[in-house]
Design a protein around this motif. Sequence first.
Motif, PDB file in Angstrom:
ATOM      1  N   UNK A  21      14.309  -2.194   4.886  1.00  0.00           N
ATOM      2  CA  UNK A  21      14.020  -3.575   4.457  1.00  0.00           C
ATOM      3  C   UNK A  21      12.518  -3.805   4.391  1.00  0.00           C
ATOM      4  N   UNK A  22      11.759  -3.187   5.323  1.00  0.00           N
ATOM      5  CA  UNK A  22      10.304  -3.303   5.262  1.00  0.00           C
ATOM      6  C   UNK A  22       9.770  -2.582   4.030  1.00  0.00           C
ATOM      7  N   UNK A  23      10.337  -1.409   3.753  1.00  0.00           N
ATOM      8  CA  UNK A  23       9.909  -0.644   2.586  1.00  0.00           C
ATOM      9  C   UNK A  23      10.087  -1.468   1.316  1.00  0.00           C
ATOM     10  N   UNK A  24      11.211  -2.186   1.239  1.00  0.00           N
ATOM     11  CA  UNK A  24      11.492  -2.997   0.057  1.00  0.00           C
ATOM     12  C   UNK A  24      10.699  -4.302   0.086  1.00  0.00           C
ATOM     13  N   UNK A  25      10.819  -5.025   1.193  1.00  0.00           N
ATOM     14  CA  UNK A  25      10.210  -6.352   1.274  1.00  0.00           C
ATOM     15  C   UNK A  25       8.704  -6.342   1.192  1.00  0.00           C
ATOM     16  N   UNK A  26       8.080  -5.249   1.617  1.00  0.00           N
ATOM     17  CA  UNK A  26       6.614  -5.143   1.554  1.00  0.00           C
ATOM     18  C   UNK A  26       6.153  -4.240   0.414  1.00  0.00           C
ATOM     19  N   UNK A  27       7.094  -3.786  -0.397  1.00  0.00           N
ATOM     20  CA  UNK A  27       6.784  -2.901  -1.533  1.00  0.00           C
ATOM     21  C   UNK A  27       5.879  -1.749  -1.106  1.00  0.00           C
ATOM     22  N   UNK A  28       6.296  -1.103  -0.024  1.00  0.00           N
ATOM     23  CA  UNK A  28       5.556   0.049   0.465  1.00  0.00           C
ATOM     24  C   UNK A  28       5.857   1.283  -0.383  1.00  0.00           C
ATOM     25  N   UNK A  29       4.964   2.252  -0.340  1.00  0.00           N
ATOM     26  CA  UNK A  29       5.198   3.545  -0.963  1.00  0.00           C
ATOM     27  C   UNK A  29       4.920   4.652   0.057  1.00  0.00           C
ATOM     28  N   UNK A  30       5.735   5.687   0.016  1.00  0.00           N
ATOM     29  CA  UNK A  30       5.488   6.895   0.801  1.00  0.00           C
ATOM     30  C   UNK A  30       5.406   8.050  -0.181  1.00  0.00           C
ATOM     31  N   UNK A  31       4.306   8.770  -0.131  1.00  0.00           N
ATOM     32  CA  UNK A  31       4.082   9.846  -1.100  1.00  0.00           C
ATOM     33  C   UNK A  31       3.778  11.153  -0.378  1.00  0.00           C
ATOM     34  N   UNK A  32       4.465  12.198  -0.775  1.00  0.00           N
ATOM     35  CA  UNK A  32       4.105  13.524  -0.317  1.00  0.00           C
ATOM     36  C   UNK A  32       3.068  14.113  -1.248  1.00  0.00           C
ATOM     37  N   UNK A  33       2.233  14.981  -0.714  1.00  0.00           N
ATOM     38  CA  UNK A  33       1.223  15.645  -1.538  1.00  0.00           C
ATOM     39  C   UNK A  33       1.123  17.096  -1.110  1.00  0.00           C
ATOM     40  N   UNK A  34       1.345  17.998  -2.050  1.00  0.00           N
ATOM     41  CA  UNK A  34       1.321  19.429  -1.769  1.00  0.00           C
ATOM     42  C   UNK A  34       0.337  20.104  -2.709  1.00  0.00           C
ATOM     43  N   UNK A  35      -0.487  20.984  -2.174  1.00  0.00           N
ATOM     44  CA  UNK A  35      -1.482  21.714  -2.958  1.00  0.00           C
ATOM     45  C   UNK A  35      -2.437  20.767  -3.689  1.00  0.00           C
ATOM     46  N   UNK A  36      -2.592  19.558  -3.124  1.00  0.00           N
ATOM     47  CA  UNK A  36      -3.516  18.606  -3.726  1.00  0.00           C
ATOM     48  C   UNK A  36      -2.975  17.883  -4.933  1.00  0.00           C
ATOM     49  N   UNK A  37      -1.684  18.062  -5.254  1.00  0.00           N
ATOM     50  CA  UNK A  37      -1.034  17.305  -6.330  1.00  0.00           C
ATOM     51  C   UNK A  37      -1.774  17.392  -7.663  1.00  0.00           C
ATOM     52  N   UNK A  38      -2.406  18.509  -7.910  1.00  0.00           N
ATOM     53  CA  UNK A  38      -3.147  18.653  -9.157  1.00  0.00           C
ATOM     54  C   UNK A  38      -2.935  20.016  -9.779  1.00  0.00           C
ATOM     55  N   UNK A  39      -3.929  20.452 -10.521  1.00  0.00           N
ATOM     56  CA  UNK A  39      -3.909  21.752 -11.187  1.00  0.00           C
ATOM     57  C   UNK A  39      -5.058  22.568 -10.612  1.00  0.00           C
TER      58      UNK A  39
ATOM     59  N   UNK B 219       0.819  -1.211   0.000  1.00  0.00           N
ATOM     60  CA  UNK B 219       0.000   0.000   0.000  1.00  0.00           C
ATOM     61  C   UNK B 219       0.850   1.256   0.000  1.00  0.00           C
ATOM     62  N   UNK B 220       0.163   2.395   0.109  1.00  0.00           N
ATOM     63  CA  UNK B 220       0.851   3.689   0.061  1.00  0.00           C
ATOM     64  C   UNK B 220       0.425   4.554   1.238  1.00  0.00           C
ATOM     65  N   UNK B 221       1.415   5.202   1.840  1.00  0.00           N
ATOM     66  CA  UNK B 221       1.169   6.178   2.897  1.00  0.00           C
ATOM     67  C   UNK B 221       1.384   7.564   2.297  1.00  0.00           C
ATOM     68  N   UNK B 222       0.358   8.400   2.406  1.00  0.00           N
ATOM     69  CA  UNK B 222       0.383   9.730   1.803  1.00  0.00           C
ATOM     70  C   UNK B 222       0.358  10.768   2.918  1.00  0.00           C
ATOM     71  N   UNK B 223       1.253  11.749   2.844  1.00  0.00           N
ATOM     72  CA  UNK B 223       1.261  12.796   3.861  1.00  0.00           C
ATOM     73  C   UNK B 223       1.109  14.163   3.223  1.00  0.00           C
ATOM     74  N   UNK B 224       0.199  14.942   3.780  1.00  0.00           N
ATOM     75  CA  UNK B 224      -0.003  16.334   3.355  1.00  0.00           C
ATOM     76  C   UNK B 224       0.264  17.291   4.495  1.00  0.00           C
ATOM     77  N   UNK B 225       0.666  16.769   5.641  1.00  0.00           N
ATOM     78  CA  UNK B 225       0.947  17.618   6.787  1.00  0.00           C
ATOM     79  C   UNK B 225       2.300  18.306   6.633  1.00  0.00           C
ATOM     80  N   UNK B 226       2.463  19.431   7.305  1.00  0.00           N
ATOM     81  CA  UNK B 226       3.732  20.164   7.270  1.00  0.00           C
ATOM     82  C   UNK B 226       4.238  20.367   8.702  1.00  0.00           C
ATOM     83  N   UNK B 227       4.912  19.355   9.255  1.00  0.00           N
ATOM     84  CA  UNK B 227       5.470  19.510  10.603  1.00  0.00           C
ATOM     85  C   UNK B 227       6.705  20.393  10.576  1.00  0.00           C
ATOM     86  N   UNK B 228       7.261  20.641  11.726  1.00  0.00           N
ATOM     87  CA  UNK B 228       8.520  21.364  11.803  1.00  0.00           C
ATOM     88  C   UNK B 228       9.558  20.662  10.924  1.00  0.00           C
ATOM     89  N   UNK B 229      10.284  21.415  10.065  1.00  0.00           N
ATOM     90  CA  UNK B 229      11.251  20.767   9.162  1.00  0.00           C
ATOM     91  C   UNK B 229      12.315  19.941   9.872  1.00  0.00           C
TER      92      UNK B 229
END
Length: 374
Positions: free
Chosen positions: A305-323, A286-296
């Motif tokens: 290894x979990x990211x690879x072995x479980x084929x995880x995805x982490x996606x950032x999303x800013x301004x709704x990732x669109x137009x 699956x994919x984990x999507x974050x739109x939050x903006x914590x302290x940098x």
Amino acid sequence: MKIQAAVLRQSNVQGPYAQTRPLAITEVELDPPGPGELLVRIKAAGLCHSDLSVINGDRPRALPIVLGHESSGEVVETGPGVTDLRAGDHVVMVFVPSCGGCGPCLEGRPALCEPGAAANTQGTLLGGERRLHIGGDRLNHHTGVSCFAEYAVVSRRSCVKVQAPLSHREAALFGCAVLTGAGAVINRARIRAGDTAAVIGLGGVGMSALLAAVAAGALRVVAVDFSDEKLELARTLGATHLVNPAQVQSDDDLYDMAGGHVDYGFDMAGAVPAFETAYKLTRRGGATVTSGLPNPRHGYSLSLSQLVGEEREIRGSYLGSGVPAVDIGRYIELYRAGRLPVDRLMGETYTLDQINEGFDHLATGGSLRDAIVF
């Protein structure tokens, strides 16, 4: 022209803001719009954690600054070169101006506009100008908008015309809360009917994400928040499972309350524990999507290894990732059709003079989308 605006001169300010009063309502000089710019009369401005994070120091910005980035208003005057808008038009402002000519813009990713990002960092409009000042002292613009003021001069590329008959209070929601939350679900995750999702953090952005997941046909929608009141609202909006982290003693408790893992976990709180919960709830593949903006400075350690072995995805999303020029109109039509009832997210209203009290309410975590109404 002389206007009233909320000026922040010092960050790292703690509440209660009704007492510390970091935002001072001040008479400010606003220059006329230059080439490619507009003068807009602000009608409604949302209170968002992105503004609060400048006040409390989590997101440093050049000071002094006039805050505010989610707003709806009416065009008063157009600068040279603006031919597609005129006085009286209703516009929603967008917190990343897009130049239309850089690499990301040409790829259809205006949220990543390079000149827009540079202008936002520098506290200017897209053209590099500052139109706000007190005497000879220039004030910085917040994300090219600075809508905690009676009027704003903005780039034409920071505005989207509203064609539908919406009130300004309704329309303001689409400039950040709906654009960011719904966009993360529709554009970044591309949820399909039958998918499962968990939304962590039920503010205006999180609730918008939840509504979008329901509208997209998600089979199971898990709502996660510390507020039982917000969780109950989420249930009425289509959430199938409710999780209050205060009641979670172990990961097994979390999975039981959520009905298992999900295809998409959405962090909409902008806090490391929220991201951790979203990541835990995301299934293998699956994919984990974050739109939050914590302290940098804040980060999250994960197992590669979990990211690879479980084929995880982490996606950032800013301004709704669109137009935004396309998406805002679409989301408004979904709202008018009853499929994206974002009016249920409208919270308290305040006058400009009450803005510090409004941020106190936001800081409690109990608000949805409060707004300044002019």
